[in-house]
Motif scaffolding. Structure first.
Motif, PDB file in Angstrom:
ATOM      1  N   HIS A 221       0.798  -1.055   0.013  1.00  0.00           N
ATOM      2  CA  HIS A 221       0.023  -0.021   0.020  1.00  0.00           C
ATOM      3  C   HIS A 221       0.931   1.389  -0.171  1.00  0.00           C
ATOM      4  O   HIS A 221       0.535   2.400  -0.794  1.00  0.00           O
ATOM      5  CB  HIS A 221      -0.982  -0.010   1.200  1.00  0.00           C
ATOM      6  CG  HIS A 221      -1.902   1.024   1.182  1.00  0.00           C
ATOM      7  ND1 HIS A 221      -1.537   2.314   1.795  1.00  0.00           N
ATOM      8  CD2 HIS A 221      -3.277   1.320   0.781  1.00  0.00           C
ATOM      9  CE1 HIS A 221      -2.749   3.206   1.759  1.00  0.00           C
ATOM     10  NE2 HIS A 221      -3.475   2.549   1.018  1.00  0.00           N
ATOM     11  N   LYS A 222       2.017   1.383   0.634  1.00  0.00           N
ATOM     12  CA  LYS A 222       2.819   2.570   0.732  1.00  0.00           C
ATOM     13  C   LYS A 222       3.526   2.641  -0.717  1.00  0.00           C
ATOM     14  O   LYS A 222       3.732   3.863  -1.377  1.00  0.00           O
ATOM     15  CB  LYS A 222       4.037   2.014   1.823  1.00  0.00           C
ATOM     16  CG  LYS A 222       4.832   3.277   1.933  1.00  0.00           C
ATOM     17  CD  LYS A 222       5.942   3.029   2.910  1.00  0.00           C
ATOM     18  CE  LYS A 222       7.066   4.089   3.029  1.00  0.00           C
ATOM     19  NZ  LYS A 222       8.057   3.922   4.238  1.00  0.00           N
ATOM     20  N   ALA A 223       3.925   1.400  -1.079  1.00  0.00           N
ATOM     21  CA  ALA A 223       4.452   1.738  -2.564  1.00  0.00           C
ATOM     22  C   ALA A 223       3.427   2.128  -3.591  1.00  0.00           C
ATOM     23  O   ALA A 223       3.910   2.967  -4.641  1.00  0.00           O
ATOM     24  CB  ALA A 223       4.996   0.115  -3.214  1.00  0.00           C
ATOM     25  N   PHE A 224       2.247   1.795  -3.431  1.00  0.00           N
ATOM     26  CA  PHE A 224       1.018   2.330  -4.258  1.00  0.00           C
ATOM     27  C   PHE A 224       1.022   3.728  -4.073  1.00  0.00           C
ATOM     28  O   PHE A 224       0.762   4.465  -4.887  1.00  0.00           O
ATOM     29  CB  PHE A 224      -0.175   1.609  -3.779  1.00  0.00           C
ATOM     30  CG  PHE A 224      -1.379   2.026  -4.567  1.00  0.00           C
ATOM     31  CD1 PHE A 224      -1.795   1.654  -5.904  1.00  0.00           C
ATOM     32  CD2 PHE A 224      -2.406   2.791  -3.929  1.00  0.00           C
ATOM     33  CE1 PHE A 224      -2.907   1.974  -6.635  1.00  0.00           C
ATOM     34  CE2 PHE A 224      -3.559   3.289  -4.508  1.00  0.00           C
ATOM     35  CZ  PHE A 224      -3.794   2.919  -6.040  1.00  0.00           C
ATOM     36  N   GLY A 225       0.883   4.314  -2.729  1.00  0.00           N
ATOM     37  CA  GLY A 225       0.940   5.691  -2.499  1.00  0.00           C
ATOM     38  C   GLY A 225       1.841   6.500  -3.361  1.00  0.00           C
ATOM     39  O   GLY A 225       1.649   7.589  -3.421  1.00  0.00           O
ATOM     40  N   GLU A 226       3.062   6.123  -3.294  1.00  0.00           N
ATOM     41  CA  GLU A 226       4.398   6.951  -3.668  1.00  0.00           C
ATOM     42  C   GLU A 226       4.200   6.703  -5.170  1.00  0.00           C
ATOM     43  O   GLU A 226       5.074   7.548  -5.849  1.00  0.00           O
ATOM     44  CB  GLU A 226       5.608   6.000  -3.317  1.00  0.00           C
ATOM     45  CG  GLU A 226       5.558   6.447  -1.608  1.00  0.00           C
ATOM     46  CD  GLU A 226       6.916   5.280  -1.210  1.00  0.00           C
ATOM     47  OE1 GLU A 226       7.325   4.908  -1.925  1.00  0.00           O
ATOM     48  OE2 GLU A 226       7.176   5.563   0.132  1.00  0.00           O
ATOM     49  N   MET A 227       3.333   5.881  -6.116  1.00  0.00           N
ATOM     50  CA  MET A 227       3.172   6.182  -7.413  1.00  0.00           C
ATOM     51  C   MET A 227       2.670   7.174  -8.028  1.00  0.00           C
ATOM     52  O   MET A 227       1.539   7.534  -7.457  1.00  0.00           O
ATOM     53  CB  MET A 227       2.468   4.557  -7.862  1.00  0.00           C
ATOM     54  CG  MET A 227       3.507   3.305  -7.717  1.00  0.00           C
ATOM     55  SD  MET A 227       2.494   1.770  -8.539  1.00  0.00           S
ATOM     56  CE  MET A 227       2.443   2.469 -10.185  1.00  0.00           C
ATOM     57  N   SER A 228       3.014   7.555  -9.005  1.00  0.00           N
ATOM     58  CA  SER A 228       2.418   8.819  -9.642  1.00  0.00           C
ATOM     59  C   SER A 228       2.678   8.771 -11.230  1.00  0.00           C
ATOM     60  O   SER A 228       4.217   8.871 -11.366  1.00  0.00           O
ATOM     61  CB  SER A 228       2.556   9.932  -8.968  1.00  0.00           C
ATOM     62  OG  SER A 228       2.077  11.133  -9.856  1.00  0.00           O
ATOM     63  N   PRO A 229       2.201   8.423 -12.113  1.00  0.00           N
ATOM     64  CA  PRO A 229       0.778   8.170 -12.051  1.00  0.00           C
ATOM     65  C   PRO A 229       0.450   7.007 -11.735  1.00  0.00           C
ATOM     66  O   PRO A 229       1.315   6.006 -11.713  1.00  0.00           O
ATOM     67  CB  PRO A 229      -0.059   8.777 -13.270  1.00  0.00           C
ATOM     68  CG  PRO A 229       1.211   8.362 -14.469  1.00  0.00           C
ATOM     69  CD  PRO A 229       2.393   8.834 -13.668  1.00  0.00           C
ATOM     70  N   ARG A 230      -0.710   6.513 -11.259  1.00  0.00           N
ATOM     71  CA  ARG A 230      -1.413   5.238 -11.151  1.00  0.00           C
ATOM     72  C   ARG A 230      -2.443   4.810 -12.144  1.00  0.00           C
ATOM     73  O   ARG A 230      -3.460   5.543 -12.361  1.00  0.00           O
ATOM     74  CB  ARG A 230      -2.030   5.073  -9.601  1.00  0.00           C
ATOM     75  CG  ARG A 230      -0.907   5.537  -8.595  1.00  0.00           C
ATOM     76  CD  ARG A 230      -1.773   5.099  -7.086  1.00  0.00           C
ATOM     77  NE  ARG A 230      -2.976   5.976  -7.061  1.00  0.00           N
ATOM     78  CZ  ARG A 230      -2.676   6.973  -5.822  1.00  0.00           C
ATOM     79  NH1 ARG A 230      -1.418   7.168  -5.251  1.00  0.00           N
ATOM     80  NH2 ARG A 230      -3.501   7.577  -5.543  1.00  0.00           N
ATOM     81  N   ASN A 231      -2.169   3.679 -12.638  1.00  0.00           N
ATOM     82  CA  ASN A 231      -2.944   3.384 -13.744  1.00  0.00           C
ATOM     83  C   ASN A 231      -3.851   2.001 -13.379  1.00  0.00           C
ATOM     84  O   ASN A 231      -3.512   1.675 -12.050  1.00  0.00           O
ATOM     85  CB  ASN A 231      -2.198   2.876 -15.074  1.00  0.00           C
ATOM     86  CG  ASN A 231      -1.483   1.983 -14.897  1.00  0.00           C
ATOM     87  OD1 ASN A 231      -1.240   1.159 -13.930  1.00  0.00           O
ATOM     88  ND2 ASN A 231      -0.513   1.624 -15.886  1.00  0.00           N
TER      89      ASN A 231
END
Length: 622
Positions: A279-289
């Motif tokens: 979840h932390k790695a997901f939050g740091e992603m930009s953009p998210r597809n």
């Protein structure tokens, strides 16, 4: 106008005018994405006027029809067949089109035609053709390899790397390794192709060893390398290795964390059971597809955090990210595991509203959700709407679902229909079949199915199948046969297998055998409260009060407490949890009043609780 013009822009004003007209036609084709009839109407002027005989114009048309999303390979083939002497460019376009399609093997037929026409392949031909072998696992690229050597392209790095990927993806990883070792100059693409090949062939450990060799060689590491390595880490669940890769390459910025790398990172942490890190790695992603959202939702499901998965899905919809089939499959799994029927129905509605094709995978997920949520008729309706040619998975979902609901006859009837349709059962199918026999007390039939697994279908029974058989025999009172089957198991019996026999001993009051098995289970699982409680039940039922008291004293001394039972219920789309004897819920007073009323109605109707197997003492009492 010559029919042998190379695929470069013609300089003639007349051709330029035709090209402008063609561009208008191409634009019109792009707008006709869903209708083959529209394609034919647009293409008719090109074919009847002879424009398709020009190599340049034919190339543009073929490229659109065979490769682009607006394409139609059947029309591309029709146009291609009208060209008397297609050149290498046009052959490559057709090979690429079929290689990217659902029928990649047809690209090989195009290559054979090219060979018969005497057209010599160039350096682009073989990498395109080899993609067909990457898509079709049943094909062996060895014949294409012979052609590569024949035409002298075996020394080209791009062709060699494509060969490695083709061999690896078709299951010939050792051939891929040999090509790699023969390569004098091993670049990052070659290393990554071999690592990815090991991963695709379920040999992640060798993939990680290959990565370590790559680092030792001093080769550059890129994003695709990291994606393959993280996949291998997730398969082996080497969380320490994954965190090392994360810190050394991504945190330090040695490799840019794009959406592909970020998604692989989420997947790795999820498979290792570290959902918070995912979840932390997901939050740091930009953009998210949609792929990154799907990876985290699937990760939550894999970690049995179903409510988190459903909440994330709702946030995904609010963010206006359109889910794909993989997203919806994971969400339906979360619904099935939590009994969230309303949310499952909403997902089903979303599929219908957005005209999403219900594939066999998605259809199986819908069947499983409706079955586990108790809507058997809805599951049957989904099954009937699936394509006539169903694979083993929807059949298995129906068989297991009906078995779970105790409908043994219908479950076995579905199994019979499946066999009549020529579908070979798998391990999971037989788990459902044996469970159906167990619930229906069909001992003879269960034994026949169990024996047929290895004899007729070449499926080696797993510990789960032995567990089903022990449960079937024990429920029916065949305790000696069940014990004998356990002794004959080719693998170590799990506690669940012993537990099935133990349950049969309690039901059929086989106290001597039950005491032996109960004590064995306590030795194997000393902190499993359920094992102690069942043994105490057995002692109480056989009036061995001192032994029952000893179990109570042992549990208290070791701090083994009974895990409270709980249930989940969905109300207005919200999943609520109720724990036995817990009064912390704000509506608990009303809940218990309703429960007391139900019990009163049951007693009036003549139903009384059977307390023979309920533990009559509180473990926490002094």
């Amino acid at each position: 106008m010559s029919s042998f013009r190379s695929p470069v822009m013609p300089a003639s004003p007349a051709i330029a005018t035709i090209t402008t007209a063609l561009d208008a036609l191409l634009s019109l084709l792009h707008k006709c994405r869903t209708s083959s009839d529209h394609h034919k109407k647009v293409l008719s002027p090109c074919i009847t006027s002879g424009l398709s005989s020009d190599m340049f114009l034919a190339g543009k048309l073929l490229n659109l029809l065979s490769v682009s999303p607006a394409g139609d390979l059947s029309l591309a083939s029709l146009l291609f067949d009208r060209i008397e002497t297609p050149n290498i460019y046009l052959f490559n376009v057709m090979i690429r089109g079929f290689a990217m399609s659902h029928e990649p093997q047809k690209s090989i037929f195009v290559f054979v035609r090219m060979h018969r026409n005497g057209v010599v392949p160039n350096k682009h031909t073989f990498p395109i053709l080899l993609k067909a072998f990457s898509s079709s696992k049943n094909e062996n690229p060895v014949q294409i390899y012979a052609q590569v050597v024949k035409f002298g392209w075996n020394s080209d790095p791009y062709v060699r790397n494509s060969l490695m990927s083709a061999f690896a993806n078709s299951g010939h990883i050792e051939c891929a390794r040999q090509i790699f070792e023969e390569n004098k100059e091993k670049d990052v693409v070659a290393w990554t192709a071999l690592i990815d090949g090991f991963v695709r062939n379920s040999r992640p450990f060798e993939g990680l060893i290959c990565f370590l060799d790559m680092r030792t060689s001093g080769s550059k590491v890129d994003q695709m390398t990291i994606v393959s390595v993280l996949s291998a880490v997730g398969m082996r669940q080497y969380i320490w290795f994954g965190k090392l890769i994360h810190g050394s390459y991504l945190v330090k910025g040695r490799v840019i964390c794009d959406e592909f790398v970020g998604t692989a990172l989420i997947d790795m942490y999820s498979k290792c059971g570290y959902c918070d890190d995912a979840h932390k790695a997901f939050g740091e992603m930009s953009p998210r597809n949609v792929v990154s959202w799907t990876a985290l939702i699937a990760g939550y499901v894999q970690c049995s955090r179903y409510e988190n998965a459903l909440l994330l899905f709702r946030n995904m919809i609010l963010e206006k990210i359109k889910p794909n089939k993989f997203t919806l499959t994971s969400v339906l799994t979360a619904c099935s595991q939590t009994g969230a029927l309303d949310q499952g129905k909403w997902v089903h509605g979303y599929i219908s509203w957005n005209k999403i094709e219900v594939s066999l995978v998605l259809g199986t997920a819908l069947i499983d959700m409706y079955m586990k949520c108790g809507s058997v008729d809805e599951a049957l309706l989904i099954f009937k709407k699936l394509p006539f040619k169903k694979d083993v998975y929807p059949w298995t979902a129906m068989i297991n679902g009906l078995a779970m609901h105790g409908d043994s006859s219908r479950a076995l009837n579905f199994f019979s229909q499946m066999l009549n349709n020529g579908i070979q059962p798998n391990r999971v199918t037989f788990t459902g079949v044996l469970a159906a026999c167990s619930h229906g007390g069909l001992v003879k039939e269960g034994l026949q199915f169990f024996q047929s697994m290895k004899k007729n279908y070449f499926i080696e029974p797993s510990v789960d199948h032995y567990g089903c058989m022990v449960d079937l025999l024990a429920r029916a009172g065949h305790l000696k046969e069940a014990a004998k089957l356990i002794d004959e198991m080719p693998m170590e019996p799990t506690p669940n297998v012993w537990g099935a026999l133990f349950g049969g001993c309690i039901v059929h009051k086989a106290f001597v055998l039950g005491e032996i098995i109960g004590n064995h289970l306590i030795n194997v699982q000393p902190y499993h409260s359920g094992r102690h409680i069942l043994l105490a039940n057995l002692y109480s039922t056989s009036q061995k009060w001192e032994a029952a008291a000893y179990v109570r004293k042992w549990m208290k001394g070791k701090g083994v407490g009974k895990i409270p039972g709980f249930s989940l219920i969905e109300v207005d789309g919200v999943i609520r949890e109720f724990v036995a004897f817990d009064k912390s819920h704000r509506d608990s007073k009303d809940v218990y009043q309703v429960l007391d009323g139900v019990m009163a109605h049951m007693m009036v109707a003549g139903y009384f609780p059977d307390t023979n197997y309920i533990l009559t003492f509180d473990v926490n009492d002094g």
